[in-house]
Design an enzyme around this catalytic site. Sequence first.
Site, mmCIF file in Angstrom:
data_model
loop_
_atom_site.group_PDB
_atom_site.id
_atom_site.type_symbol
_atom_site.label_atom_id
_atom_site.label_comp_id
_atom_site.label_asym_id
_atom_site.label_seq_id
_atom_site.Cartn_x
_atom_site.Cartn_y
_atom_site.Cartn_z
ATOM 1 N N SER A 21 -0.267 5.854 -3.721
ATOM 2 C CA SER A 21 -0.108 5.486 -2.315
ATOM 3 C C SER A 21 1.365 5.183 -2.019
ATOM 4 C CB SER A 21 -0.985 4.264 -2.013
ATOM 5 O OG SER A 21 -0.665 3.727 -0.763
ATOM 6 N N LYS B 276 0.565 -1.941 -0.621
ATOM 7 C CA LYS B 276 -0.319 -0.760 -0.654
ATOM 8 C C LYS B 276 -1.734 -1.064 -1.120
ATOM 9 C CE LYS B 276 1.999 1.571 1.289
ATOM 10 N NZ LYS B 276 1.551 2.036 2.474
ATOM 11 N N THR B 277 -2.100 -2.315 -1.061
ATOM 12 C CA THR B 277 -3.454 -2.645 -1.511
ATOM 13 C C THR B 277 -4.369 -2.992 -0.338
ATOM 14 O OG1 THR B 277 -2.769 -4.925 -1.824
ATOM 15 C CG2 THR B 277 -2.732 -3.511 -3.781
HETATM 16 P P1 A3P Z 1 -2.847 4.377 2.216
HETATM 17 O O1 A3P Z 1 -2.098 4.522 3.495
HETATM 18 O O2 A3P Z 1 -2.139 4.937 1.038
HETATM 19 O O3 A3P Z 1 -4.250 4.888 2.316
HETATM 20 P P2 A3P Z 1 -0.724 -2.220 2.789
HETATM 21 O O4 A3P Z 1 -1.103 -2.663 4.134
HETATM 22 O O5 A3P Z 1 -0.823 -3.327 1.798
HETATM 23 O O6 A3P Z 1 0.579 -1.521 2.752
HETATM 24 O O7 A3P Z 1 -1.820 -1.204 2.312
HETATM 25 C C1 A3P Z 1 -1.983 0.047 2.912
HETATM 26 C C2 A3P Z 1 -3.294 0.579 2.435
HETATM 27 O O8 A3P Z 1 -4.328 -0.201 2.982
HETATM 28 C C3 A3P Z 1 -3.590 1.965 2.876
HETATM 29 O O9 A3P Z 1 -3.015 2.830 1.930
HETATM 30 C C4 A3P Z 1 -5.117 2.006 2.875
HETATM 31 O O10 A3P Z 1 -5.644 2.647 1.746
HETATM 32 C C5 A3P Z 1 -5.531 0.538 2.801
HETATM 33 N N1 A3P Z 1 -6.449 0.111 3.847
HETATM 34 C C6 A3P Z 1 -7.476 -0.722 3.641
HETATM 35 N N2 A3P Z 1 -8.127 -0.933 4.786
HETATM 36 C C7 A3P Z 1 -7.489 -0.233 5.743
HETATM 37 C C8 A3P Z 1 -7.718 -0.056 7.130
HETATM 38 N N3 A3P Z 1 -8.701 -0.668 7.732
HETATM 39 N N4 A3P Z 1 -6.881 0.754 7.795
HETATM 40 C C9 A3P Z 1 -5.880 1.373 7.170
HETATM 41 N N5 A3P Z 1 -5.617 1.238 5.865
HETATM 42 C C10 A3P Z 1 -6.416 0.454 5.141
#
Ligand code: A3P
Length: 836
Positions: free
Chosen positions: A671, A573-574
């Site tokens: 998140s 989630k980062t």
């Molecule tokens: P949220 O969906 O809560 O906003 P991971 O890929 O590690 O699971 O992380 C998901 C998170 O990546 C998303 O959390 C979002 O905040 C972040 N993120 C950063 N850049 C992004 C992008 N280009 N598109 C979608 N999510 C992005």
Amino acid sequence: MLPRRPSNCFRLLAGAGITWLLIVFLKSNPPIPRVRYGAHPFPLFQCPHSSNSSPGAVSTFRSVNTQQRILLIRDPASTSHTLILDHLEFLKVSVWVEAIREDPGLLLEDRNGGRFSLIVFANFRTFDSLSAAHKSALANYSTSYRVGVISFAQPAKTPLPKGGSEADCRGRLQFVAHTGIPRIARSRVPIDLSGLARSAWSLTSLPEWTPVLEAAFNDGSAGAVIALRKEPFQHVLFGHNLDLWPVKLGFADVLHYFLGSEVVGSLERFIQIDIDDIFVGQVGALLVERDVDVLVQTQREWRDYVEDFHFTLGFSGSFFRHGTDEEKAGDSKLIERAKEFLWFPHMWRHNHAQEYDETNLTLFMNQNKEFAMSNNLNISLDYAVAPQHSGVYPIHEPLYAAWRNVWNVEVSSTEEYPHFSPPSRRRAFVHRNISVLPRQTCGLYTHTLYFHAMPDGMQKHVDSIQGGSLFTSVLFNQFSIFMTHQQNFANDRLSVFTFSTLFRFLRCWTNLRLKWTPPVDLARRYFERFPSERSLLHTDVCKDRRHVRMLSVNETCSDVKRTPNVFGVGPQKTGTTALREYLLLHPNTSSNRMVPDGFFEEPQFFGGPNYQRGVNWYRSLFNETSDSSAVVFEKTANYFDNPHAAKAIAQFAPDAKIVVILIDPVDRAYSWFQHAKAHGDPAAANRTAKDALLGPTDDRAVLKLRSRCFSPGFYVEHLERWLDHFSPAQLVILNGKELRENPAHVMNELTSKLALPPAFDYRNRLLYDERKGFFCIRAEIPAKRRCLGSGKGRKYEPMTSELRRALGRVFESANRDLLRFLQHYQFQPPSFLLTP
Ligand code: A3P
């Protein structure tokens, strides 16, 4: 056209070349002469004193409330710490090597207590030049957590404490009992160092330092080579480095004083001496009747040194009676006296297991077993060794299966796991219920037959026994299985000399109690002491040249097949998916293909459910690339907080770069809550975020959800674990907020940190998408863009400021530790740590 015949000149040259090659071959592999030399009596070590006093009262000053971890502070101007590190690695405890910087000084504790259980300065000068504030912080830490400090004065380089002086180390040393430190070292017996022409520092006229290893030098000076000062904190100063054996001995005891027996081990040392290659070997190198008598006699004599000592003989029946008449009689004599020994199967024709399938191996083993039965060999050990370690590691499955079926093998040993070198890092593992223990080398191989023909000269061998690598091996390993060969007990009987000398030397200078126990019991004791070694950690066998040569016949290491050198470890989630997508835009990067059966992007290999599928499965996920400068990237976002992943990755890819993304742990927790809710997790779906995350509950599903929300966000605890296995220089920490808001900048910086050629500008490829609310990838065709899927960058209601404040309190102290940690290891702290 007919091929042209070689000219005379060419033939002449070719002839000369062949003769030259023959000379080189003969020089490097001299034929074993048929003439047998009589066994040459090389003088054994004579102990210069007759004392056999046992250790006096031994005391310890053990740390409390600290992590089991050692801080080794290196001298920035030298590599003197490497010898110390090499010795510390025998302890199997994490060692952090750091160089001191003035600011922010030493980072010794966090909110859970002390971060280190011992602090070692590779150079006393580094300690001495600490600021008064840092010295007092060190003193406070040492006294409140009872943590000892060790420092080394480097000869001719280090200014000693006032009153210290340098002396030539020709004279006498003696361990002093009353400090309570000498335990392995015999105290009150003079050690004459006249044979060792080495200079060393001695500490003289230092009333506040109590000698542990006293020195009386030929020039009339006196002092201590190892000394303890108890005030203002427990500090042991070494006046010489670890290449002098009494200093090494003192070091082992000082480690015990500061770390206790659980880490350093008891005074018991278990010794097993395998004699491989029984009946095998070149004519002229085999045992004759007299050698067999000496073997029996030696076994009896060594029981005086090693309680219940038994030789363990590894035989290959096919070679029985293949030598000269004298040697044939030797083989028969061995069989005649077979019941004097314990036997283990080596392989019928000394076969290399890796070259055969289970059917063939079973056949060979049965032949060897028949030989054993018909000759009444005592084969009750349930122990086996593979010729040249073949098939043990790297693992050749058919060997394990055949061993189990034919011989009921429970224990084996190898010097190859995880790697041959350095010996201090050899470890054990269990595979298919067979315990594989580390094997030690004693400097004797199949070709070492004569005193006069030792490859590096006899003096070097004697040095290794009398204080060198062989001595060190027993000093620091509680369990030693030594590898010798039949040949070393024939001719000059170098093995008899080697171990007789070793046992005499150990008895003379140490209080160690040597014992023998059957291999099955040895394995039981080993894993009782080192339970974490039971699980096998895969190495990348293709990166170890010795291992490549030992692969099963049907396995190869492709030159162009590469495994990851950069790992995106999370946490979840980062922004880890965005990072992977962005990185793969770069032409010099690649990653794994989708994991079959399930079509997942993440391999979940290290410390995860797929680890048992083995390295070949993992390797098959990656494409071939001939570009050695390329980044091969693997991303599994829960490696970050998985307790086993860091160690497993370090074993597989010790030089890898580890990429971690940090966002405010409050946002991460929220998140994850939204993720769980979107996936229909009832613990989240039927509750508000406040209730699910902070409300009173004993509902297991809610507690589990909470743990997934919070636990990875205590970043510093996980980062510490990564640094137990990787150096700070291998860790790349990205600011997740910046990655989200200004990805081109973060990616440009990252690719330059990863030294990725050629220059690639992310600004041309990443575009902010109003609808998505995140950056998306501009595809090659204009007007097309690719955003991450709907599960990434979800639309959900923003967190209330009340919840944000409440969650902030959960992470408050962990964040404080994180800030100090990042500053100390010179990482740029992300903004959420800097804004109050
Ligand atoms: P949220 O969906 O809560 O906003 P991971 O890929 O590690 O699971 O992380 C998901 C998170 O990546 C998303 O959390 C979002 O905040 C972040 N993120 C950063 N850049 C992004 C992008 N280009 N598109 C979608 N999510 C992005």
